[in-house]
Design a protein around this motif. Structure first.
Motif, PDB file in Angstrom:
ATOM      1  N   ALA A   1      50.039  72.191  31.372  1.00 19.32           N
ATOM      2  CA  ALA A   1      50.543  73.449  31.930  1.00 19.32           C
ATOM      3  C   ALA A   1      49.753  74.381  32.665  1.00 19.32           C
ATOM      4  CB  ALA A   1      51.602  74.103  30.927  1.00 19.32           C
ATOM      5  N   ASP A   2      48.512  74.427  31.556  1.00 19.64           N
ATOM      6  CA  ASP A   2      47.316  75.384  32.085  1.00 19.64           C
ATOM      7  C   ASP A   2      46.146  74.568  32.613  1.00 19.64           C
ATOM      8  OD1 ASP A   2      46.316  74.113  29.787  1.00 19.64           O
ATOM      9  OD2 ASP A   2      45.789  76.154  28.788  1.00 19.64           O
ATOM     10  N   ARG A   3      46.350  73.304  33.139  1.00 20.63           N
ATOM     11  CA  ARG A   3      45.234  72.493  33.641  1.00 20.63           C
ATOM     12  C   ARG A   3      45.673  71.767  35.022  1.00 20.63           C
ATOM     13  NH1 ARG A   3      41.963  69.829  29.153  1.00 20.63           N
ATOM     14  NH2 ARG A   3      41.305  71.830  28.698  1.00 20.63           N
TER      15      ARG A   3
ATOM     16  N   THR B   1      54.423  83.861  33.889  1.00 16.50           N
ATOM     17  CA  THR B   1      54.719  82.617  33.720  1.00 16.50           C
ATOM     18  C   THR B   1      53.670  81.743  32.809  1.00 16.50           C
ATOM     19  OG1 THR B   1      55.195  80.424  35.143  1.00 16.50           O
ATOM     20  CG2 THR B   1      53.490  81.854  35.767  1.00 16.50           C
ATOM     21  N   ASP B   2      54.530  80.749  32.263  1.00 18.31           N
ATOM     22  CA  ASP B   2      53.543  79.978  31.272  1.00 18.31           C
ATOM     23  C   ASP B   2      52.790  78.809  32.100  1.00 18.31           C
ATOM     24  OD1 ASP B   2      54.401  81.187  29.249  1.00 18.31           O
ATOM     25  OD2 ASP B   2      56.269  79.968  28.825  1.00 18.31           O
ATOM     26  N   SER B   3      52.926  78.389  33.269  1.00 18.61           N
ATOM     27  CA  SER B   3      52.703  77.402  33.911  1.00 18.61           C
ATOM     28  C   SER B   3      51.843  77.717  35.024  1.00 18.61           C
ATOM     29  CB  SER B   3      53.491  76.468  34.616  1.00 18.61           C
ATOM     30  OG  SER B   3      53.052  75.263  35.430  1.00 18.61           O
ATOM     31  N   ILE B   4      50.411  77.410  35.446  1.00 17.52           N
ATOM     32  CA  ILE B   4      49.587  77.820  36.449  1.00 17.52           C
ATOM     33  C   ILE B   4      50.302  77.037  37.675  1.00 17.52           C
ATOM     34  CG2 ILE B   4      47.394  78.167  35.006  1.00 17.52           C
ATOM     35  CD1 ILE B   4      46.489  75.494  35.984  1.00 17.52           C
ATOM     36  N   ARG B   5      50.914  76.153  37.485  1.00 17.77           N
ATOM     37  CA  ARG B   5      51.341  75.323  38.739  1.00 17.77           C
ATOM     38  C   ARG B   5      52.421  76.318  39.539  1.00 17.77           C
ATOM     39  NH1 ARG B   5      51.813  71.098  35.075  1.00 17.77           N
ATOM     40  NH2 ARG B   5      53.920  71.424  34.553  1.00 17.77           N
ATOM     41  N   ASP B   6      52.952  77.423  38.912  1.00 17.75           N
ATOM     42  CA  ASP B   6      53.756  78.299  39.623  1.00 17.75           C
ATOM     43  C   ASP B   6      52.931  79.454  40.591  1.00 17.75           C
ATOM     44  OD1 ASP B   6      56.176  77.752  38.360  1.00 17.75           O
ATOM     45  OD2 ASP B   6      56.033  78.823  36.711  1.00 17.75           O
ATOM     46  N   VAL B   7      51.612  79.424  40.278  1.00 17.28           N
ATOM     47  CA  VAL B   7      50.692  80.394  40.991  1.00 17.28           C
ATOM     48  C   VAL B   7      49.888  79.587  41.852  1.00 17.28           C
ATOM     49  CG1 VAL B   7      50.994  82.372  39.587  1.00 17.28           C
ATOM     50  CG2 VAL B   7      49.452  80.746  38.932  1.00 17.28           C
ATOM     51  N   ILE B   8      49.958  78.546  41.827  1.00 13.09           N
ATOM     52  CA  ILE B   8      49.444  77.557  43.065  1.00 13.09           C
ATOM     53  C   ILE B   8      50.148  76.952  43.851  1.00 13.09           C
ATOM     54  CG2 ILE B   8      47.912  75.529  43.172  1.00 13.09           C
ATOM     55  CD1 ILE B   8      46.911  75.835  40.271  1.00 13.09           C
ATOM     56  N   ALA B   9      49.628  77.155  45.210  1.00 10.94           N
ATOM     57  CA  ALA B   9      50.676  76.723  46.313  1.00 10.94           C
ATOM     58  C   ALA B   9      50.968  75.555  46.249  1.00 10.94           C
ATOM     59  CB  ALA B   9      50.077  77.364  47.549  1.00 10.94           C
TER      60      ALA B   9
ATOM     61  N   PRO C   1      65.432  74.734  40.436  1.00 15.36           N
ATOM     62  CA  PRO C   1      65.876  73.257  40.093  1.00 15.36           C
ATOM     63  C   PRO C   1      64.758  72.760  39.199  1.00 15.36           C
ATOM     64  CG  PRO C   1      65.110  73.684  42.377  1.00 15.36           C
ATOM     65  CD  PRO C   1      65.129  74.869  41.821  1.00 15.36           C
ATOM     66  N   GLY C   2      64.931  71.366  38.857  1.00 16.84           N
ATOM     67  CA  GLY C   2      63.769  70.800  38.266  1.00 16.84           C
ATOM     68  C   GLY C   2      62.403  70.574  38.895  1.00 16.84           C
ATOM     69  N   GLU C   3      61.355  70.635  38.218  1.00 16.37           N
ATOM     70  CA  GLU C   3      60.083  70.609  38.736  1.00 16.37           C
ATOM     71  C   GLU C   3      59.638  69.610  39.788  1.00 16.37           C
ATOM     72  OE1 GLU C   3      55.871  72.556  37.384  1.00 16.37           O
ATOM     73  OE2 GLU C   3      56.208  70.552  36.551  1.00 16.37           O
ATOM     74  N   ASP C   4      60.057  68.505  39.615  1.00 16.10           N
ATOM     75  CA  ASP C   4      59.869  67.572  40.448  1.00 16.10           C
ATOM     76  C   ASP C   4      60.562  67.759  41.623  1.00 16.10           C
ATOM     77  OD1 ASP C   4      58.503  66.028  38.725  1.00 16.10           O
ATOM     78  OD2 ASP C   4      59.785  64.434  38.331  1.00 16.10           O
ATOM     79  N   ILE C   5      61.762  68.350  41.683  1.00 17.31           N
ATOM     80  CA  ILE C   5      62.451  68.638  43.252  1.00 17.31           C
ATOM     81  C   ILE C   5      61.663  69.681  43.758  1.00 17.31           C
ATOM     82  CG2 ILE C   5      64.382  69.533  44.215  1.00 17.31           C
ATOM     83  CD1 ILE C   5      64.883  66.780  43.438  1.00 17.31           C
TER      84      ILE C   5
END
Length: 588
Positions: free
Chosen positions: A225-227, A544-552, A118-122
């Motif tokens: 995306a990377d910060r 993945t292009d986004s570090i948010r995907d590997v931060i809990a 789903p969308g990232e906000d959700i």
């Protein structure tokens, strides 16, 4: 509560009784025969409830029929071989015939399915559900293995894991500090560390020689995306070293860790390139070598043209006119060319000139009329233009042209599928010591104020500050800076001279960095180090292009935690305890 993990049940357990806990990934009621895909962090196993005359079987079937999506269950049963093998999962040779099914917690209807994206906000609002998704489990476990492998490597080689303070002194130099009011010292503040930089240098002076820390760091800056506002880095420092001592050691570490965590063999040794060469050829200090396109400087070929934009910058002391050949780009429409111009504009371009060479050998260009025919053909030849190609041209200050032509190179490379598969590591060395800030009318440190100059000569450094080279170095991988470091200044007179060049006077230096200057007086050894971005490396490993995907629990690009609602207002009483008063925001 359980005897085994769902994803680890295998053929060796056939005939055994197991108790498993997990979530119902899929529940299928076929009218008296029920299947449940039970999922935990190790994977999925198929549970079967089928009719039999065994005591309690009716209760098992009833419980299985009532199971809903993401219900939390405990299942006891016997492992048996599956009639139809599922090769897509690790447990696909076996299934568990349920003898007991317990509903531990009923799940309400979910805002999204575990196999949706789903969308990232959700996703961030319901992060606990997002993290259950197999893809997120995979990426987070990649990060976990990365950190484990780094710790093993460092511990085995005598590095010492030492924690440094989270509440520290505000020394604003670079990004903004996060400030924490000190309740016991009214009107005074701690700062959250942007890095453990000064503490790790002091540890070298204290004789610990080889330090590391998986450190949490904080920078109050714009997100992308990377910060993130808070991030994790592997921080390292070495005493009695020069550049190659640090670089060779950590290069071995990164090679070993990539091999262990994702089975990738990186180059041995990593290629090396100076900052000046990287900017000249790629327009970036972190070039993505998977894209073979390169910039070509054409100042000498355009300075005698009638195109004023080129001639003005060709005669400018800090000017640059550079070209980028794009294979097959003659097929670009005018809209595509304009779109590339708009993209370059985001990075400072005032416009892009271009030359097409058609398949018929004819040129097409808005700047052709400003050149003599021979000069124009020489220009096309110099940039390597071939039939079917286009060349883009940019002019301006050296840095601005490098920035927007480098960004254009990346976009064109990605759009045209010119990014090669694989991994391209690189050392970038010999960074400038300083950059000139026109707005502040002073020098700023390109790395940080504690980086040593390449020449250990204070008078020479002051006389040639604009062209001074530092002992800084970055490790780059696929166009991402994954680690940055330097040899540090270890003499107080040199450190004071660098502060002076940065516009930090003696009184300010004493107030902000007096503890460091004092420590340097007492036999500080030559030392250097590096810090690696754990989030960025984990994202690369996970694909993945986004570090948010590997931060809990990451923040959004607006610096919010949608799950907890942070940041949030604080009661007046709590503010008063720390001697803080909120000033109402003024209308712009």
């Amino acid at each position: 509560m359980r005897s085994h993990f769902c994803g680890l049940v295998d053929e060796s357990m056939i005939g055994q009784t197991v108790t498993l806990c997990g979530w119902a990934d899929v529940a299928r009621n076929l009218g008296g025969l029920c299947f449940i895909d039970l999922r935990d962090h190790e994977g999925i196993v198929q549970i079967v409830a089928e009719p039999s005359e065994a005591e309690g079987n009716a209760e098992v079937l009833a419980a299985a029929a009532a199971v809903g999506y993401e219900d939390c269950l405990r299942v006891t049963g016997t492992v048996r071989r599956r009639a139809s093998v599922n090769t897509k999962i690790r447990t696909g040779q076996v299934e568990v015939l349920a003898t007991r099914i317990e509903l531990l917690n009923k799940a309400q209807p979910l805002p999204f399915h575990a196999h949706e994206n789903p969308g990232e906000d959700i996703r961030l609002k319901y992060r606990y559900l997002d993290l259950r998704r197999p893809e997120m489990q995979r990426m987070m476990r990649t990060r976990i293995r990365l950190v484990q492998a780094l710790r093993r490597w460092l511990d085995a080689r005598g590095f010492q894991d030492i924690e440094t303070p989270i509440l520290t002194k505000a020394t604003p130099e670079g990004a903004r500090d996060f400030l924490v009011p000190a309740r016991l010292h009214p009107g005074e503040f701690y700062a959250l560390p942007q890095s453990p930089q000064l503490f790790k240098q002091i540890l070298m002076m204290a004789g610990f020689d080889r330090y590391y820390q998986i450190a949490r760091c904080f920078r109050d800056e714009a997100l992308r995306a990377d910060r993130q506002l808070e991030f994790t880095q592997l921080d390292m420092e070495f005493a009695w070293v020069e550049e190659r001592d640090v670089q060779d050691s950590v290069e071995r570490m990164i090679r070993d860790v990539f091999r262990e965590v994702i089975g990738v063999e990186l180059d041995d040794p990593f290629p090396r390139m100076t900052y000046a060469e990287a900017m000249r050829r790629y327009g970036s200090d972190k070039p993505d070598l998977r894209i073979e396109l390169e910039l070509v400087d054409v100042v000498e070929l355009v300075k005698d043209s009638q195109f004023k934009v080129f001639t003005d910058w060709a005669s400018h002391a800090d000017g640059r006119v550079a070209a980028l050949r794009v294979p097959g780009g003659a097929a670009f429409s005018r809209k595509q060319i304009d779109d590339y111009g708009a993209h370059a504009g985001k990075f400072g371009a005032k416009g892009l000139a271009w030359i097409k060479l058609g398949e018929d050998g004819a040129f097409s260009s808005p700047i052709q009329k400003f050149f003599e025919p021979a000069a124009f053909e020489a220009l096309a030849t110099a940039v390597g233009l071939q039939k079917g190609d286009i060349a883009f041209f940019g002019a301006g200050t050296y840095k601005v042209v490098s920035d927007f032509m480098g960004a254009l190179r990346l976009k064109v490379g990605k759009d045209l599928g010119l990014v090669q598969e694989g991994w391209k590591p690189l050392w970038v060395t010999d960074f400038p010591m300083f950059e000139w800030d026109d707005e502040q009318q002073r020098f700023v440190a390109l790395h940080h104020p504690f980086t040593a100059p390449a020449v250990d000569d204070i008078a020479g450094l002051k006389a040639n500050a604009r062209t001074a080279v530092s002992r800084g170095y970055d490790m780059v991988l696929n166009g991402n800076e994954i680690g940055g470091g330097s040899i540090r200044i270890h003499r107080p007179d040199m450190q004071r001279a660098v502060f002076e060049l940065l516009g930090i006077g003696a009184a300010e230096a004493e107030a902000k960095f007096g503890f460091l200057l004092d420590a340097l007086k007492y036999g500080a050894p030559p030392h250097g180090g590096i810090a690696f971005g754990i989030d960025r490396i984990a994202a690369l490993m996970a694909g993945t292009d986004s570090i948010r995907d590997v931060i809990a629990f990451p923040k959004t690009t607006t610096a919010q935690c949608l799950m907890t609602g942070a940041p949030s207002p604080v009661p007046e009483q709590q503010l008063a305890e720390v001697h803080v008063r909120v000033v109402a925001k003024t209308q712009e």
